[in-house]
Scaffold this motif. Structure first.
Motif, PDB file in Angstrom:
ATOM      1  N   PHE A   1       6.556  11.034   3.125  1.00 28.33           N
ATOM      2  CA  PHE A   1       5.761  12.021   3.838  1.00 28.33           C
ATOM      3  C   PHE A   1       6.578  13.302   3.946  1.00 28.33           C
ATOM      4  N   VAL A   2       5.902  14.442   3.975  1.00 26.95           N
ATOM      5  CA  VAL A   2       6.567  15.734   4.137  1.00 26.95           C
ATOM      6  C   VAL A   2       5.945  16.457   5.328  1.00 26.95           C
TER       7      VAL A   2
ATOM      8  N   CYS B   1       0.827  -1.204   0.000  1.00 22.91           N
ATOM      9  CA  CYS B   1       0.000   0.000   0.000  1.00 22.91           C
ATOM     10  C   CYS B   1       0.854   1.244   0.000  1.00 22.91           C
ATOM     11  N   LEU B   2       1.970   1.175   0.732  1.00 19.77           N
ATOM     12  CA  LEU B   2       2.894   2.304   0.709  1.00 19.77           C
ATOM     13  C   LEU B   2       3.361   2.569  -0.707  1.00 19.77           C
ATOM     14  N   ALA B   3       3.585   1.508  -1.461  1.00 20.32           N
ATOM     15  CA  ALA B   3       4.070   1.661  -2.824  1.00 20.32           C
ATOM     16  C   ALA B   3       3.063   2.379  -3.705  1.00 20.32           C
TER      17      ALA B   3
ATOM     18  N   ASN C   1      11.455  15.474   4.997  1.00 21.36           N
ATOM     19  CA  ASN C   1      10.957  14.518   4.011  1.00 21.36           C
ATOM     20  C   ASN C   1      11.282  13.111   4.513  1.00 21.36           C
ATOM     21  N   LEU C   2      10.258  12.389   4.900  1.00 24.06           N
ATOM     22  CA  LEU C   2      10.439  11.069   5.489  1.00 24.06           C
ATOM     23  C   LEU C   2      10.085  10.005   4.459  1.00 24.06           C
ATOM     24  N   GLY C   3      11.058   9.165   4.120  1.00 24.70           N
ATOM     25  CA  GLY C   3      10.833   8.084   3.170  1.00 24.70           C
ATOM     26  C   GLY C   3      10.887   6.732   3.851  1.00 24.70           C
ATOM     27  N   LEU C   4       9.832   5.931   3.666  1.00 30.28           N
ATOM     28  CA  LEU C   4       9.776   4.587   4.231  1.00 30.28           C
ATOM     29  C   LEU C   4       9.833   3.578   3.099  1.00 30.28           C
TER      30      LEU C   4
ATOM     31  N   GLU D   1       0.801  10.999  15.086  1.00 28.99           N
ATOM     32  CA  GLU D   1       0.266   9.776  14.484  1.00 28.99           C
ATOM     33  C   GLU D   1       1.345   8.822  13.982  1.00 28.99           C
ATOM     34  N   LEU D   2       2.589   9.329  13.836  1.00 32.41           N
ATOM     35  CA  LEU D   2       3.689   8.472  13.393  1.00 32.41           C
ATOM     36  C   LEU D   2       4.750   8.295  14.471  1.00 32.41           C
ATOM     37  N   ALA D   3       4.521   8.857  15.653  1.00 32.77           N
ATOM     38  CA  ALA D   3       5.536   8.838  16.700  1.00 32.77           C
ATOM     39  C   ALA D   3       5.929   7.419  17.101  1.00 32.77           C
TER      40      ALA D   3
END
Length: 254
Positions: free
Chosen positions: A27-28, A14-16, A45-48, A201-203
């Motif tokens: 995410f930014v 889903c991330l893809a 800029n967070l990339g997973l 929400e991402l902590a």
């Protein structure tokens, strides 16, 4: 265990959906860097990305181009050193990134004063003894510590005008200025770490950064890249799914 592997795979797939290529999502976030009484805005800029069934790779790119623009404006003509016998102002500061290198160049205005003792502990600035300009150049490094990036100034080069070079060397003026600047800048940088903070929400992702360094953004833009990973526990996966549903990357539960 197979169920969690399936959920992880589903989450990464889903991330893809947010990207056109590999299994990755970006995410930014807007962040604030506090430096003394200054609040400097920058972007995170967070990339997973999928790296293993139970681990997710994370790249945190700190986009400092706004900081790169504001700092020279705020420091222009301000005294970096303002002691009894010497004042040093910063002029024409240039901060540029070139691939994985950050260079800093500036013209310094240096003024010497007579400094006389007026008591056992106090001194008073007297007449101006002379002033000149010197060129400062240095390369900024990045040290990763406690999941934060610290900008470091290992050394710097100062060069004065040829017309006063012999006198300056004799008086050790440039050496004195260099020591003052290194101490002052090191104090500021050590108290201004770059610690990426994720929104609530991402902590729970709680990434562990293992390496970091400068990164050029665009043409000379200042950035710092931190790379690490996230241990994907069941609670983390649930939080990720909730965020993805909120972002409408995957459908909400029926």
């Amino acid at each position: 265990m197979k169920l969690w592997v399936f959920v992880i795979s589903l989450t990464i797939c889903c991330l893809a959906a947010r990207t056109s290529g590999a299994q990755q999502v970006d995410f930014v976030f807007d962040e604030i860097l506090e430096a003394g009484d200054l609040e400097l805005p920058y972007k995170l800029n967070l990339g997973l990305s999928a790296t293993a069934p139970t681990r997710v790779g994370v790249d945190a790119l700190l986009d400092l181009r706004e900081v790169q623009k504001i700092i020279p404006e705020r420091l222009a003509d301000n005294a970096l050193v303002d002691g009894c016998g010497m004042q040093v102002t910063l002029n024409d500061l240039s901060i540029l990134a070139d691939e994985d290198t950050i260079s800093l160049d500036s013209l310094l205005g240096i003024t010497r004063f007579d400094c006389g003792r007026i008591s056992r502990q106090d001194f008073r600035r007297g007449d101006e003894l002379g002033s000149f300009s010197a060129q400062l150049s240095t390369v900024v490094s990045v040290e990763l510590r406690d999941n934060c990036a610290y900008l470091k100034l290992p050394d710097l080069t100062l060069s004065g005008p040829e017309s006063t070079k012999d006198r300056l060397l004799q008086e050790n003026t440039l050496s004195e200025v260099k020591n003052f600047l290194l101490a002052a800048i090191d104090l500021v940088l050590s108290e201004t770490p770059l610690c990426p903070e994720l929104p609530a929400e991402l902590a729970s992702l709680d990434p562990i950064y293992e390496k970091g360094g400068p990164r050029e953004i665009g043409d000379g833009g200042l950035g710092v890249l931190l790379s690490g990973s996230i241990d994907v526990a069941p609670s983390t996966i649930i939080d990720m799914l909730l965020v993805l549903q909120r972002e409408k990357v995957i459908p909400a539960p029926p």
